[in-house]
Design a protein around this motif. Structure first.
Motif, PDB file in Angstrom:
ATOM      1  N   VAL A  42     -20.126   6.868   5.001  1.00  0.00           N
ATOM      2  CA  VAL A  42     -19.333   6.662   3.801  1.00  0.00           C
ATOM      3  C   VAL A  42     -18.795   8.016   3.342  1.00  0.00           C
ATOM      4  CG1 VAL A  42     -19.370   5.933   1.393  1.00  0.00           C
ATOM      5  CG2 VAL A  42     -20.653   4.634   3.114  1.00  0.00           C
ATOM      6  N   GLY A  43     -17.505   8.088   3.124  1.00  0.00           N
ATOM      7  CA  GLY A  43     -16.863   9.346   2.732  1.00  0.00           C
ATOM      8  C   GLY A  43     -16.093   9.982   3.868  1.00  0.00           C
ATOM      9  N   LEU A  44     -16.406   9.597   5.109  1.00  0.00           N
ATOM     10  CA  LEU A  44     -15.662  10.061   6.282  1.00  0.00           C
ATOM     11  C   LEU A  44     -14.592   9.020   6.592  1.00  0.00           C
ATOM     12  CD1 LEU A  44     -15.254  11.955   8.731  1.00  0.00           C
ATOM     13  CD2 LEU A  44     -16.981  10.598   9.943  1.00  0.00           C
ATOM     14  N   ASN A  45     -13.343   9.423   6.587  1.00  0.00           N
ATOM     15  CA  ASN A  45     -12.262   8.463   6.786  1.00  0.00           C
ATOM     16  C   ASN A  45     -12.166   8.035   8.245  1.00  0.00           C
ATOM     17  OD1 ASN A  45      -9.171   7.799   7.283  1.00  0.00           O
ATOM     18  ND2 ASN A  45      -9.617   7.458   5.118  1.00  0.00           N
ATOM     19  N   PHE A  46     -12.198   6.726   8.490  1.00  0.00           N
ATOM     20  CA  PHE A  46     -12.204   6.204   9.859  1.00  0.00           C
ATOM     21  C   PHE A  46     -10.840   6.380  10.536  1.00  0.00           C
ATOM     22  CE2 PHE A  46     -15.658   2.922   8.511  1.00  0.00           C
ATOM     23  CZ  PHE A  46     -16.524   3.971   8.270  1.00  0.00           C
ATOM     24  N   LYS A 122      -4.990  -1.088   9.629  1.00  0.00           N
ATOM     25  CA  LYS A 122      -4.070  -1.650  10.618  1.00  0.00           C
ATOM     26  C   LYS A 122      -2.969  -0.650  10.967  1.00  0.00           C
ATOM     27  CE  LYS A 122      -4.837  -6.471   9.234  1.00  0.00           C
ATOM     28  NZ  LYS A 122      -4.209  -7.706   8.702  1.00  0.00           N
ATOM     29  N   ILE A 123      -2.623   0.190  10.007  1.00  0.00           N
ATOM     30  CA  ILE A 123      -1.586   1.206  10.254  1.00  0.00           C
ATOM     31  C   ILE A 123      -2.051   2.188  11.318  1.00  0.00           C
ATOM     32  CG2 ILE A 123      -0.318   3.134   9.237  1.00  0.00           C
ATOM     33  CD1 ILE A 123      -0.312   1.647   6.606  1.00  0.00           C
ATOM     34  N   ALA A 124      -3.308   2.648  11.214  1.00  0.00           N
ATOM     35  CA  ALA A 124      -3.842   3.594  12.197  1.00  0.00           C
ATOM     36  C   ALA A 124      -3.902   2.958  13.578  1.00  0.00           C
ATOM     37  CB  ALA A 124      -5.226   4.069  11.760  1.00  0.00           C
ATOM     38  N   ILE A 125      -4.342   1.706  13.642  1.00  0.00           N
ATOM     39  CA  ILE A 125      -4.412   1.004  14.925  1.00  0.00           C
ATOM     40  C   ILE A 125      -3.015   0.861  15.523  1.00  0.00           C
ATOM     41  CG2 ILE A 125      -4.983  -1.187  16.037  1.00  0.00           C
ATOM     42  CD1 ILE A 125      -7.198  -1.540  13.958  1.00  0.00           C
ATOM     43  N   MET A 162      -0.034  13.842  16.121  1.00  0.00           N
ATOM     44  CA  MET A 162      -1.301  13.311  15.646  1.00  0.00           C
ATOM     45  C   MET A 162      -2.018  14.317  14.747  1.00  0.00           C
ATOM     46  SD  MET A 162      -1.124  10.353  16.907  1.00  0.00           S
ATOM     47  CE  MET A 162      -2.714   9.652  16.519  1.00  0.00           C
ATOM     48  N   THR A 163      -1.866  15.613  15.054  1.00  0.00           N
ATOM     49  CA  THR A 163      -2.476  16.634  14.216  1.00  0.00           C
ATOM     50  C   THR A 163      -1.867  16.613  12.820  1.00  0.00           C
ATOM     51  OG1 THR A 163      -2.907  18.068  16.124  1.00  0.00           O
ATOM     52  CG2 THR A 163      -2.913  19.116  13.953  1.00  0.00           C
ATOM     53  N   VAL A 164      -0.547  16.411  12.756  1.00  0.00           N
ATOM     54  CA  VAL A 164       0.142  16.389  11.471  1.00  0.00           C
ATOM     55  C   VAL A 164      -0.332  15.225  10.606  1.00  0.00           C
ATOM     56  CG1 VAL A 164       2.378  16.076  10.345  1.00  0.00           C
ATOM     57  CG2 VAL A 164       2.182  17.600  12.318  1.00  0.00           C
ATOM     58  N   ILE A 165      -0.503  14.055  11.217  1.00  0.00           N
ATOM     59  CA  ILE A 165      -0.810  12.863  10.413  1.00  0.00           C
ATOM     60  C   ILE A 165      -2.302  12.573  10.290  1.00  0.00           C
ATOM     61  CG2 ILE A 165       1.388  11.840  11.068  1.00  0.00           C
ATOM     62  CD1 ILE A 165      -0.173   9.891  12.855  1.00  0.00           C
ATOM     63  N   LYS A 166      -3.128  13.121  11.180  1.00  0.00           N
ATOM     64  CA  LYS A 166      -4.538  12.714  11.187  1.00  0.00           C
ATOM     65  C   LYS A 166      -5.288  13.152   9.937  1.00  0.00           C
ATOM     66  CE  LYS A 166      -6.831  16.671  13.354  1.00  0.00           C
ATOM     67  NZ  LYS A 166      -7.806  17.097  14.366  1.00  0.00           N
ATOM     68  N   TYR A 167      -4.893  14.286   9.350  1.00  0.00           N
ATOM     69  CA  TYR A 167      -5.583  14.787   8.170  1.00  0.00           C
ATOM     70  C   TYR A 167      -5.208  14.028   6.894  1.00  0.00           C
ATOM     71  CZ  TYR A 167      -6.816  18.974  10.916  1.00  0.00           C
ATOM     72  OH  TYR A 167      -7.313  19.830  11.850  1.00  0.00           O
ATOM     73  N   ILE A 168      -4.030  13.406   6.912  1.00  0.00           N
ATOM     74  CA  ILE A 168      -3.512  12.770   5.696  1.00  0.00           C
ATOM     75  C   ILE A 168      -4.455  11.706   5.136  1.00  0.00           C
ATOM     76  CG2 ILE A 168      -1.621  11.397   4.744  1.00  0.00           C
ATOM     77  CD1 ILE A 168       0.261  12.882   6.643  1.00  0.00           C
ATOM     78  N   PRO A 169      -4.994  10.768   5.968  1.00  0.00           N
ATOM     79  CA  PRO A 169      -5.895   9.750   5.401  1.00  0.00           C
ATOM     80  C   PRO A 169      -7.114  10.342   4.701  1.00  0.00           C
ATOM     81  CG  PRO A 169      -5.197   9.102   7.600  1.00  0.00           C
ATOM     82  CD  PRO A 169      -4.742  10.519   7.401  1.00  0.00           C
TER      83      PRO A 169
END
Length: 274
Positions: A42-46, A122-125, A162-169
């Motif tokens: 909990v607290g770690l974004n999947f 669903k967006i990440a998938i 992916m590096t650009v967007i992965k941190y955003i969530p």
């Protein structure tokens, strides 16, 4: 392939490279250990972790292909010149392998530990599926003409994207929760060191060769350092400035007789008489 002009710069290059490798590699462990101790994710974004696996897998394909394949190296020299050096070092390949393994371990922790009400969006998938579909199409495009350098450049572009967007969530999740609890700041600090030394490593090579080709010849490595540093600074700002952990309230100790302290607080009506 070009050789080093300065032995001290070559040593500096290798030193920075391995500092980046160890910093980036070790940066995975604080989060793994935190998950294990809490038996919770909990607290770690999947979404962050799922996107991260695609990112590191793409980076591994790029690094391993350019480092080990003589055919791809030949295409690189034909494009950028035989006097240039391959912009991928052994530490890049080692880090990529390690990163894929540790990210997979954290995804396994997500599967077995307490997740609360969190889940992969669903967006990440959809993003992950779309990215690998594009990679598959590019493979079949490159196959007839053996355009392998172009193909791995696609994987390099994927890992940058992916590096650009992965941190955003994760950044958004911290903002919504107004907390970084469950997200290891130790990982961020080590990642920051890795990004800075990785960028310094590339600068040292450019200074020695009197050429900046390795920056745009491996634009992915350049951008990944800059993007990582930016988000690491953002996470540090969230953790230490915006959402610092609340300190537990410690009541004043009574005197030996068990009475209240003689000095009252300013909001006590009797304090004016003391």
């Amino acid at each position: 392939m070009a050789s080093w002009n300065s032995v001290p710069l070559e040593i500096t290059y290798e030193t920075f490279g391995w500092i980046a490798f160890f910093s980036w590699s070790i940066s995975f462990y604080p989060q793994v250990i935190l998950n294990f101790r809490r038996k919770s994710v909990v607290g770690l974004n999947f979404d962050f972790m799922v996107l991260n696996l695609t990112k590191h897998s793409s980076y591994l394909i790029y690094n391993a292909s350019l480092f080990f394949s003589s055919a791809i190296q030949k295409q690189y020299f034909e494009k950028y010149g035989h006097e240039q050096m391959i912009p991928v070092a052994a530490n890049d390949v080692a880090f990529s392998i390690h990163a894929v393994l540790l990210t997979a371990i954290m995804l396994f922790q997500i599967a077995i530990y307490d997740r609360g009400n969190q889940k992969v969006s669903k967006i990440a998938i959809a993003i992950v599926c779309a990215v690998w579909l594009v990679a598959a199409v590019c493979f079949f495009i490159a196959l007839p003409s053996h355009s392998w350098l172009w193909l791995i450049s696609i994987f390099n572009s994927i890992q940058v994207f992916m590096t650009v967007i992965k941190y955003i969530p994760q950044a958004v999740m911290n903002f919504i929760r107004k907390s970084t609890d469950g997200f290891s700041i130790g990982s961020i600090l080590l990642d920051f060191i890795g990004g800075v030394t990785n960028y310094a490593q590339m600068a040292v090579q450019s200074i020695d060769q009197n050429s900046w080709v390795n920056f745009y010849g491996n634009i992915g490595k350049t951008l990944i350092s800059l993007v990582s540093i930016f988000f690491d600074l953002l996470f540090m700002c969230q953790h230490y400035i915006l959402y610092p952990a609340k300190k537990a309230h410690i009541p004043p100790k009574p005197n030996k007789e068990g009475a209240e302290p003689l000095i009252k607080s300013s909001d006590d009506p009797l304090s004016e008489n003391v």
